[in-house]
Design a protein around this motif. Structure first.
Motif, PDB file in Angstrom:
ATOM      1  N   GLY A 127       0.798  -1.215   0.000  1.00 54.84           N
ATOM      2  CA  GLY A 127       0.000   0.000   0.000  1.00 54.84           C
ATOM      3  C   GLY A 127       0.832   1.267   0.000  1.00 54.84           C
ATOM      4  N   LYS A 128       2.052   1.202  -0.485  1.00 56.76           N
ATOM      5  CA  LYS A 128       2.904   2.384  -0.545  1.00 56.76           C
ATOM      6  C   LYS A 128       3.117   2.814  -1.996  1.00 56.76           C
ATOM      7  CE  LYS A 128       3.521   3.008   3.821  1.00 56.76           C
ATOM      8  NZ  LYS A 128       2.939   4.211   4.483  1.00 56.76           N
ATOM      9  N   PHE A 129       3.166   4.111  -2.191  1.00 61.34           N
ATOM     10  CA  PHE A 129       3.359   4.682  -3.521  1.00 61.34           C
ATOM     11  C   PHE A 129       4.679   5.430  -3.532  1.00 61.34           C
ATOM     12  CE2 PHE A 129       2.567   8.269  -6.562  1.00 61.34           C
ATOM     13  CZ  PHE A 129       2.453   7.507  -7.715  1.00 61.34           C
ATOM     14  N   GLU A 130       5.678   4.844  -4.162  1.00 58.15           N
ATOM     15  CA  GLU A 130       6.974   5.513  -4.311  1.00 58.15           C
ATOM     16  C   GLU A 130       6.877   6.432  -5.530  1.00 58.15           C
ATOM     17  OE1 GLU A 130       9.379   5.264  -2.190  1.00 58.15           O
ATOM     18  OE2 GLU A 130       8.465   3.664  -0.980  1.00 58.15           O
ATOM     19  N   HIS A 131       7.239   7.684  -5.342  1.00 61.16           N
ATOM     20  CA  HIS A 131       6.949   8.646  -6.402  1.00 61.16           C
ATOM     21  C   HIS A 131       7.988   9.749  -6.484  1.00 61.16           C
ATOM     22  CE1 HIS A 131       5.671  11.701  -3.454  1.00 61.16           C
ATOM     23  NE2 HIS A 131       5.137  10.697  -2.793  1.00 61.16           N
ATOM     24  N   GLY A 132       7.926  10.461  -7.616  1.00 65.24           N
ATOM     25  CA  GLY A 132       8.779  11.620  -7.830  1.00 65.24           C
ATOM     26  C   GLY A 132       8.106  12.898  -7.379  1.00 65.24           C
ATOM     27  N   ASP A 133       8.630  14.014  -7.849  1.00 63.09           N
ATOM     28  CA  ASP A 133       8.130  15.322  -7.435  1.00 63.09           C
ATOM     29  C   ASP A 133       6.787  15.641  -8.090  1.00 63.09           C
ATOM     30  OD1 ASP A 133      10.452  15.697  -5.966  1.00 63.09           O
ATOM     31  OD2 ASP A 133      11.480  16.738  -7.606  1.00 63.09           O
ATOM     32  N   LEU A 134       6.097  16.611  -7.527  1.00 64.90           N
ATOM     33  CA  LEU A 134       4.834  17.085  -8.071  1.00 64.90           C
ATOM     34  C   LEU A 134       5.074  17.813  -9.396  1.00 64.90           C
ATOM     35  CD1 LEU A 134       1.713  17.489  -7.375  1.00 64.90           C
ATOM     36  CD2 LEU A 134       2.393  19.816  -6.729  1.00 64.90           C
ATOM     37  N   GLN A 135       4.333  17.437 -10.421  1.00 61.56           N
ATOM     38  CA  GLN A 135       4.349  18.137 -11.707  1.00 61.56           C
ATOM     39  C   GLN A 135       2.980  18.778 -11.928  1.00 61.56           C
ATOM     40  OE1 GLN A 135       5.681  15.763 -15.072  1.00 61.56           O
ATOM     41  NE2 GLN A 135       6.897  14.423 -13.763  1.00 61.56           N
ATOM     42  N   LEU A 136       2.971  20.070 -12.231  1.00 67.27           N
ATOM     43  CA  LEU A 136       1.706  20.741 -12.494  1.00 67.27           C
ATOM     44  C   LEU A 136       1.075  20.201 -13.778  1.00 67.27           C
ATOM     45  CD1 LEU A 136       2.361  24.499 -11.627  1.00 67.27           C
ATOM     46  CD2 LEU A 136       1.115  22.789 -10.282  1.00 67.27           C
ATOM     47  N   LEU A 137      -0.237  20.072 -13.763  1.00 67.62           N
ATOM     48  CA  LEU A 137      -0.971  19.666 -14.960  1.00 67.62           C
ATOM     49  C   LEU A 137      -1.384  20.867 -15.798  1.00 67.62           C
ATOM     50  CD1 LEU A 137      -3.201  16.838 -13.465  1.00 67.62           C
ATOM     51  CD2 LEU A 137      -1.387  16.563 -15.170  1.00 67.62           C
ATOM     52  N   ASP A 138      -1.380  22.043 -15.191  1.00 64.63           N
ATOM     53  CA  ASP A 138      -1.760  23.258 -15.897  1.00 64.63           C
ATOM     54  C   ASP A 138      -1.100  24.439 -15.194  1.00 64.63           C
ATOM     55  OD1 ASP A 138      -3.558  25.693 -16.545  1.00 64.63           O
ATOM     56  OD2 ASP A 138      -4.404  24.157 -17.872  1.00 64.63           O
ATOM     57  N   TYR A 139      -0.459  25.318 -15.968  1.00 60.16           N
ATOM     58  CA  TYR A 139       0.258  26.459 -15.415  1.00 60.16           C
ATOM     59  C   TYR A 139      -0.568  27.743 -15.425  1.00 60.16           C
ATOM     60  CZ  TYR A 139       4.616  23.747 -15.537  1.00 60.16           C
ATOM     61  OH  TYR A 139       5.597  22.795 -15.324  1.00 60.16           O
ATOM     62  N   GLY A 140      -1.842  27.651 -15.781  1.00 59.16           N
ATOM     63  CA  GLY A 140      -2.686  28.828 -15.891  1.00 59.16           C
ATOM     64  C   GLY A 140      -3.380  29.181 -14.591  1.00 59.16           C
ATOM     65  N   PHE A 141      -4.522  29.849 -14.729  1.00 56.02           N
ATOM     66  CA  PHE A 141      -5.256  30.378 -13.588  1.00 56.02           C
ATOM     67  C   PHE A 141      -6.376  29.454 -13.113  1.00 56.02           C
ATOM     68  CE2 PHE A 141      -3.736  33.879 -16.185  1.00 56.02           C
ATOM     69  CZ  PHE A 141      -3.230  34.801 -15.282  1.00 56.02           C
ATOM     70  N   ASP A 142      -7.017  28.765 -14.041  1.00 58.43           N
ATOM     71  CA  ASP A 142      -8.303  28.131 -13.758  1.00 58.43           C
ATOM     72  C   ASP A 142      -8.284  26.664 -14.144  1.00 58.43           C
ATOM     73  OD1 ASP A 142      -9.910  30.515 -12.870  1.00 58.43           O
ATOM     74  OD2 ASP A 142      -9.281  31.225 -14.839  1.00 58.43           O
ATOM     75  N   PHE A 143      -7.839  25.844 -13.205  1.00 61.92           N
ATOM     76  CA  PHE A 143      -7.744  24.408 -13.438  1.00 61.92           C
ATOM     77  C   PHE A 143      -7.672  23.759 -12.073  1.00 61.92           C
ATOM     78  CE2 PHE A 143      -5.618  20.387 -14.188  1.00 61.92           C
ATOM     79  CZ  PHE A 143      -6.075  19.965 -15.429  1.00 61.92           C
ATOM     80  N   TYR A 144      -8.733  23.037 -11.690  1.00 64.06           N
ATOM     81  CA  TYR A 144      -8.757  22.448 -10.352  1.00 64.06           C
ATOM     82  C   TYR A 144      -9.557  21.154 -10.368  1.00 64.06           C
ATOM     83  CZ  TYR A 144      -8.682  22.144  -5.282  1.00 64.06           C
ATOM     84  OH  TYR A 144      -8.451  21.719  -3.987  1.00 64.06           O
ATOM     85  N   ALA A 145      -9.220  20.277  -9.410  1.00 69.24           N
ATOM     86  CA  ALA A 145      -9.931  19.017  -9.181  1.00 69.24           C
ATOM     87  C   ALA A 145     -10.033  18.142 -10.426  1.00 69.24           C
ATOM     88  CB  ALA A 145     -11.333  19.297  -8.622  1.00 69.24           C
ATOM     89  N   PRO A 146      -8.943  17.960 -11.172  1.00 73.16           N
ATOM     90  CA  PRO A 146      -9.033  17.132 -12.382  1.00 73.16           C
ATOM     91  C   PRO A 146      -9.410  15.694 -12.054  1.00 73.16           C
ATOM     92  CG  PRO A 146      -6.739  17.530 -11.796  1.00 73.16           C
ATOM     93  CD  PRO A 146      -7.561  18.410 -10.905  1.00 73.16           C
TER      94      PRO A 146
END
Length: 517
Positions: A276-295
């Motif tokens: 139940g562990k998730f080994e992962h890298g850094d956070l990458q943004l999915l959108d660099y604009g103003f209005d993008f949430y809860a994808p």
């Protein structure tokens, strides 16, 4: 019929009547989007239950059918055969039971034994403080036809958060999937001290009986400040990796990054289903604009991973509220992983919307500073630029290829108003290697500037831009950067200009299409 089901049907009928009384007026609004999903009227936020069922795509959304303000949440509902043309369906869920009386919060959908099942968070306010006085549980509803939903009589199926360093009340937004004949669910959460966001993993053999497995990411193990709450998690396999999508709340600004109130991004890695562990890298943004949430994502018929997000931001200005509606969804986007990075591209089938078109090639752009540039900040000068016949509009798609040449910066001004001075500017800085989206002069609504790092390939910048009556969505490079913004220009602000600064840039090609549902 169970009495609770009767209560639910009555609540749905009242909500439908409220929408019916408002939707004709809303449809006439000049900012009303033409090819984006929005509620018939009133408030909309997070996409929910994005799924494929019986040959059609279903998309639900958080909805308040009585007001343009956020309120007790319902689930609005649309469906599509191609992810391009959408049909409105009756509201699917209403807050009607003791466990969800103050809102059917976000969740997801999955097909199980021929039925479409929804899993959502039931919310109850237990006092006046909406951050502290609440109780959240996880509940199910199901449908035989994908349209009419009945709440499961045994709700809630997860009655309380697990013990440990897990906040007892802030756990929500279940995303369900199936892996090797077992159902899994992740939930957004935070630590008991409300300092760190985290994601919880559950397992079930039947969708009904759930067992907590672990905190798969975030919490005390987070080595950098990634916000105090992770909302709307989503986990899926993409290629030979797993992807965890989430929306961290409370991240601090870092240079050009994280300037919105809340963010949405993903982490690439691998989920160990045994531990139940998730080994992962850094956070990458999915959108660099103003209005993008809860994808939220789904797998389409072709095996592509498709994502749709709420095209708005909490606590931001929403001028359309004065017109009887608030919020919309982004266009569908295809996610891939290339060279260890997430890539985002518009759904190819959106080309079905294309109508009248014009095409230009190999047009030179020379520096020309506008006369009114002295009235604005030095780093956001307005350029007169070049106009091309037929390249304009308020619901338009553009495919553009620039060759940087000798200019220090170049770009495009959209929704330009000659008399009003309105414009939304997208520019590329060759020295800093950054793409900038500037809506300081976009009309009503919030201003602001957002920047994204982007390296050119052989001096070439490729853009694909979707303009709607009150939005713009930019895709740059080969899927490296997406930038989304709600904008509210005047009805006459339909011009498009191309410009260069301190040198010469070649507009290698531009295609412009009028778009319509």
């Amino acid at each position: 019929m169970h009495s609770f089901q009767s209560q639910h049907l009555e609540a749905l009928a009242r909500a439908e009547a409220s929408l019916a009384a408002a939707q004709e007026r809303v449809a006439q609004d000049r900012w009303r989007l033409r090819y984006h999903v929005a509620a018939p009227a009133y408030w909309i936020n997070d996409p929910n239950g994005f799924s494929f069922y019986r040959g059609e795509y279903h998309l639900f959304y958080q909805h308040h059918p009585y007001s343009v303000e956020w309120g007790p949440m319902y689930w609005g509902h649309v469906k599509s055969k191609d992810l391009v043309h959408w049909e409105h369906l009756p509201i699917a869920l209403a807050p009607s039971e003791d466990y969800d009386r103050d809102g059917c919060f976000s969740g997801s959908a999955i097909e199980h034994e021929g039925k479409l099942w929804l899993m959502y968070t039931g919310n109850v306010w237990t006092g006046e403080d909406r951050d502290e006085d609440l109780k959240q549980v996880q509940a199910l509803a199901y449908s035989e036809d994908g349209v009419h939903f009945e709440k499961y009589i045994g709700n809630p199926v997860i009655e309380a958060a697990p013990e440990g360093n897990i906040h007892p009340f802030h756990f929500r937004d279940p995303k369900i999937w199936q892996h090797e004949d077992i159902y899994y669910c992740i939930l957004g959460s935070q630590t008991t001290d409300r300092q760190s966001g985290q994601v919880l993993l559950y397992r079930s053999a039947d969708l009904i009986n759930w067992t907590f497995i672990s905190v798969i990411a975030g919490g005390q193990e987070t080595t950098e400040k990634l916000g105090y709450m992770w909302e709307c998690p989503d986990l899926f396999a993409l290629g030979d990796q797993d992807v965890l999508v989430c929306s961290p709340q409370g991240m601090a600004k870092d240079g050009d990054l994280y300037h919105n109130l809340h963010q949405s991004g993903c982490m690439l890695g691998k989920l160990d289903y045994a531990t139940g562990k998730f080994e992962h890298g850094d956070l990458q943004l999915l959108d660099y604009g103003f209005d993008f949430y809860a994808p939220q994502t789904t797998l389409d018929e072709q095996g592509r991973r498709i994502v749709i997000a709420w095209m708005a931001m909490w606590e931001d200005k929403m001028p359309e509220q004065a017109r009887g509606w608030a919020g919309a969804m982004t266009i569908p986007r295809v996610l891939t992983i290339e060279d260890g990075q997430i890539r985002t591209r518009p759904l190819p089938e959106l080309s079905k919307l294309r109508g009248k078109s014009v095409h230009y090639t190999n047009e030179k752009l020379l520096s020309s500073l506008a006369a009114n540039s002295q009235s604005v900040e030095p780093d956001s000068s307005i350029y007169t630029g070049r106009q091309f016949a037929g390249v304009s509009g308020e619901y338009t798609e553009l495919e553009i290829e620039f060759e940087a040449g000798t200019a220090t910066s170049f770009g495009i001004a959209m929704r330009v108003g000659e008399s009003s001075g309105e414009e939304t500017v997208l520019s590329y800085d060759c020295q800093q290697q950054k793409l900038t989206l500037d809506r300081e002069r976009s009309g009503a609504g919030s201003g602001g500037i957002r920047r994204a790092p982007l390296s050119l390939q052989n001096g070439i910048l490729k853009l694909r831009i979707f303009i709607d009556r009150s939005s713009v969505e930019v895709f740059a490079g080969d899927g490296e950067v997406a930038m989304s913004a709600r904008i509210y220009p005047g009805v006459d602000s339909t011009g498009i200009r191309f410009f260069a600064k301190d040198g010469e840039t070649l507009l290698k090609s531009v295609d412009c299409w009028t778009l319509d549902q």
